[in-house]
Enzyme design. Structure first.
Site, short mmCIF file in Angstrom:
data_model
loop_
_atom_site.label_atom_id
_atom_site.label_comp_id
_atom_site.label_asym_id
_atom_site.label_seq_id
_atom_site.Cartn_x
_atom_site.Cartn_y
_atom_site.Cartn_z
N GLU A 1 -2.11 8.09 -5.77
CA GLU A 1 -2.41 7.48 -7.07
C GLU A 1 -3.43 8.22 -7.93
O GLU A 1 -4.39 8.33 -7.29
CB GLU A 1 -2.62 6.02 -6.66
CG GLU A 1 -1.46 5.39 -5.86
CD GLU A 1 -1.67 3.67 -5.96
OE1 GLU A 1 -2.78 3.07 -6.28
OE2 GLU A 1 -0.81 3.17 -5.41
N HIS B 1 0.52 0.26 -9.72
CA HIS B 1 -0.22 -0.66 -8.96
C HIS B 1 -1.06 -1.70 -9.82
O HIS B 1 -2.11 -1.94 -9.82
CB HIS B 1 -1.38 0.27 -8.34
CG HIS B 1 -2.25 -0.18 -6.93
ND1 HIS B 1 -2.48 0.56 -6.17
CD2 HIS B 1 -2.35 -1.57 -6.80
CE1 HIS B 1 -3.11 -0.30 -5.07
NE2 HIS B 1 -3.09 -1.52 -5.38
N ARG C 1 0.87 -1.19 0.15
CA ARG C 1 0.07 -0.11 -0.11
C ARG C 1 0.94 1.24 -0.03
O ARG C 1 1.99 1.15 0.70
CB ARG C 1 -0.99 0.07 1.31
CG ARG C 1 -2.22 -0.82 0.98
CD ARG C 1 -3.01 0.19 0.02
NE ARG C 1 -4.27 -0.70 -0.26
CZ ARG C 1 -4.61 -1.40 -1.31
NH1 ARG C 1 -3.60 -1.81 -1.92
NH2 ARG C 1 -5.65 -1.95 -1.35
C1 MLT Z 1 -5.82 -4.98 -3.63
O1 MLT Z 1 -6.04 -4.49 -2.70
O2 MLT Z 1 -6.56 -6.11 -4.10
C2 MLT Z 1 -4.62 -4.60 -4.55
O3 MLT Z 1 -3.84 -3.57 -4.31
C3 MLT Z 1 -5.17 -4.62 -6.07
C4 MLT Z 1 -6.03 -3.45 -6.42
O4 MLT Z 1 -6.45 -2.71 -5.89
O5 MLT Z 1 -6.15 -3.46 -7.83
#
Ligand code: MLT
Length: 328
Positions: free
Chosen positions: A270, A289, A241
């Protein structure tokens, strides 16, 4: 008919599964303002990824119809869980589906950083043959520190051990026996992890406690030499994160040479600002990400989240309900 909003995309196989279960699926990004104006009141369920934020204001206007908020992925930081709990709305996620994909991206970033793969590619394309300048280091024999030792970190540990790395971890929430079984040295103090390891990979949630956990003071603790006294530098990877790494401090450490490489798949803000100085540093490697962005993970995420949504819509409780204890 039960109506399900899918706002940030989902594998078609999963959409089909919802339809076969008798749901009307509305696959469309819903603008923030439209959600704030009360759009959730027309749905029994909403499935989001990270682009859609679900706020208290939206949830307060969602009743009595909305039965479940679903996060097609792991992190639920874009959903106001407290507000959902107060309304008695379960929040469900798909925590296991992307584990292998994130493990593989983490190892990819480690290898890419140590062997300068992105930098070598850029150099080659610009007409250089920088064979002498691009002398890297091996993973073999190095100490890897994992912050958090959940499913993803355990997967990274297994692969790292196969490369001959010595794996350490810090996870105050996990029984010691888990680390023992995995042949991983567990540290009680996070600073000791930084003092011991030249390679750090992050696998925890973003909380008040972990915000900027990687900062100037801790980067300065990293030894830069391996157990055989080889100057291998210090390396950090974050595929968990954004916000856990203090990006300004990490950039300063890259510039001073205290940090030899920094690889980030996640950023404090982001999408990352294109003018961020990090993006100009040759020893910074970034991806947008994409930890869970594989065909396999997205298929599993979709199918898992649909199972969870249907469990709730059919009057039960999904196994992956994150606010199970707090629903009033
Ligand atoms: C998640 O929390 O599943 C990952 O960071 C992937 C995303 O957010 O696309």
């Amino acid at each position: 008919m039960r109506r399900v909003a899918v706002t940030d995309g989902m594998a078609q196989e999963a959409v089909k599964k919802l339809e076969q279960a008798g749901c009307e699926v509305v696959q469309d990004f819903i603008e923030h303002d439209v959600l704030v104006a009360g759009a959730l009141a027309d749905f029994d369920a909403i499935i989001v990824r990270s682009a859609t934020k679900i706020t208290e204001e939206m949830l307060n206007k969602s009743q009595p119809r909305l039965k479940v908020v679903a996060r097609a992925g792991v992190g639920v930081d874009n959903i106001d869980i407290r507000a959902a709990s107060e309304l008695g709305v379960p929040v469900v996620n798909a925590p296991r589906a992307s584990t292998q994909s994130v493990v593989e991206l983490t190892i990819g970033h480690l290898l890419g950083s140590l062997r300068f793969i992105p930098r070598a590619d850029r150099s080659l394309r610009s007409g250089e043959w920088a064979k002498k300048e691009l002398k890297g280091t091996e993973l073999f024999g190095k100490r890897l520190g994992l912050i958090g030792f959940g499913r993803i970190a355990q997967g990274v540990a297994r692969v790292a051990q196969a490369f001959g790395m010595e794996v350490h971890s810090y996870d105050p929430y996990l029984p010691l026996s888990v680390a023992k079984k995995a042949d991983v040295t567990m540290h009680k103090n996070v600073d000791n992890l930084f003092k011991t390891c030249t390679h750090i990979s992050i696998h925890c949630n973003l909380t008040e406690e972990t915000h900027h956990l990687i900062n100037k003071k801790r980067i300065e603790m990293m030894p830069g030499v391996d157990p055989f006294n080889l100057k291998c530098g210090n390396h950090i990877v974050n595929c968990a994160r954004g916000g856990i790494v203090d990006e300004d401090a990490a950039f300063a450490a890259l510039k001073s040479g205290q940090l030899s490489s920094l690889a980030l798949d996640v950023f404090e803000h982001e999408p990352v600002d294109a003018s961020s100085p990090l993006l100009q540093h040759q020893n910074f490697h970034g991806t947008p990400h994409i930890g869970a962005a594989t065909i396999e993970a997205q298929r599993r995420v979709g199918l898992d989240i649909v199972d969870a949504v249907l469990a709730v819509l059919n009057g039960g409780m999904a196994e992956t309900t994150v606010n199970r204890k707090d629903i009033v």
